[in-house]
Design an enzyme around this catalytic site. Structure first.
Site, PDB file in Angstrom:
ATOM      1  N   GLY A  39     -67.300  -0.090 -22.908  1.00  0.00           N
ATOM      2  CA  GLY A  39     -66.536   0.758 -21.998  1.00  0.00           C
ATOM      3  C   GLY A  39     -65.267   1.358 -22.568  1.00  0.00           C
ATOM      4  N   GLY A  40     -65.139   1.417 -23.889  1.00  0.00           N
ATOM      5  CA  GLY A  40     -63.915   1.950 -24.474  1.00  0.00           C
ATOM      6  C   GLY A  40     -63.847   3.466 -24.447  1.00  0.00           C
ATOM      7  N   HIS A 268     -65.449  -7.664 -31.686  1.00  0.00           N
ATOM      8  CA  HIS A 268     -66.228  -7.342 -30.483  1.00  0.00           C
ATOM      9  C   HIS A 268     -67.435  -6.457 -30.784  1.00  0.00           C
ATOM     10  CE1 HIS A 268     -66.546  -7.471 -26.180  1.00  0.00           C
ATOM     11  NE2 HIS A 268     -66.427  -6.168 -26.026  1.00  0.00           N
TER      12      HIS A 268
END
Length: 289
Positions: A39-40, A268
């Site tokens: 969701g960046g 991540h």
């Protein structure tokens, strides 16, 4: 594995799903694997997984989906919790493509959507590979919100999006800082600051946990994670500063058929930092009967 080159232009597709137009990239043949991005700022299916397409497409038909509010997909006015809307859109896409069941590979936000899909449409999901899946756990040791989530929340704060904020965000995604090139930063910043994408980010951030108490509960997938019976491979970076490793233990304990692989020297984005090993692990797991 095949060395075929897959390009964005050759694989780019659109599907009209009622009022929603969804963009995805389609490559390979065989059982379907849906790849869902995080969701960046500037995130899309292609930006998250383009380096993994050749390996996955040599064994499967892969669909790299721009979730609603991201990339080239529509950015509708928000009314429901994000993962609920995204999971429904994936179901509708599979219906449109006449795909009865699919495997899911989800990173961060995409992991949360994969879990929501497995809960809402259990008969349509097969195996799950989840890399630091969002909303899947309650960390018991690390402080919340994490460093990464604080940086994400600051993206739209005054004075608004800047190249410096974008660089700070992508740098916290990885352990190996040499992976963050000027080209990557410029590419993500150009996409992230496009007006429609900014509108989508506003919608996403207002609905990621839901506009009402009832909708927020739907976003807290960890509350129902013990109901997921699907074989699941959890993949975590030991050095994840967005969703720290202790959260993996929460999901591992509660899911009915989960196993965990931890990458050292990894943040991540395991699919980028440890691409070849990530591909081998995932393909072997998804290929199992």
């Amino acid at each position: 594995m095949t060395t075929r080159t897959w390009t964005f232009e050759d694989t780019s597709r659109f599907a009209q799903l009622g009022d929603l137009r969804l963009h995805y990239n389609d490559a390979g043949e065989g059982d379907v694997v849906v790849l869902l991005h995080g969701g960046g700022p500037g995130a899309t299916g292609w930006s998250n997984f383009k380096q993994n397409v050749p390996a996955f497409a040599s064994r499967f038909r892969v669909l790299l989906v721009d979730q609603p509010q991201f990339g080239l997909s529509d950015k509708p006015e928000p009314k429901e919790q994000f993962n609920v809307v995204a999971a429904r859109a994936i179901r509708d896409l599979l219906d449109e493509l006449d795909v009865p069941r699919a495997h899911f590979v989800g990173n961060s936000l995409g992991g949360g959507t994969s879990l929501r899909f497995a809960l809402d449409y259990p008969d349509r999901a097969s195996r799950l590979v989840l890399m630091g899946p969002g909303n899947s756990c309650v960390p018991v040791l690390s402080p919340q919100p994490s460093e990464g989530l604080k940086i994400l929340a600051s993206w739209l704060a005054p004075p608004g999006p800047t190249r410096e904020k974008l660089e700070a965000f992508v740098r916290i995604m990885v352990y190996d800082q040499t992976l963050i090139t000027e080209e990557l930063i410029e590419e993500r910043f150009e996409v992230a600051t496009e007006p429609s994408v900014l509108k989508g980010m506003v919608h996403f951030l207002t609905t990621v946990m839901g506009p009402t108490a009832e909708e927020r509960r739907k976003g807290e997938v960890w509350r129902d994670i013990e109901r997921i019976e699907h074989p699941t491979l959890l993949i975590w970076g030991r050095d994840d500063r967005v969703l720290p490793l202790d959260g993996a233990l929460f999901a591992l304990q509660r899911m009915q058929d989960a196993r965990l692989h931890v990458f050292p020297k990894c943040g991540h984005w395991a699919q980028l930092e440890h691409a070849r090993e990530f591909e081998r692990l995932s393909i072997d797991f998804l290929s199992a009967s």
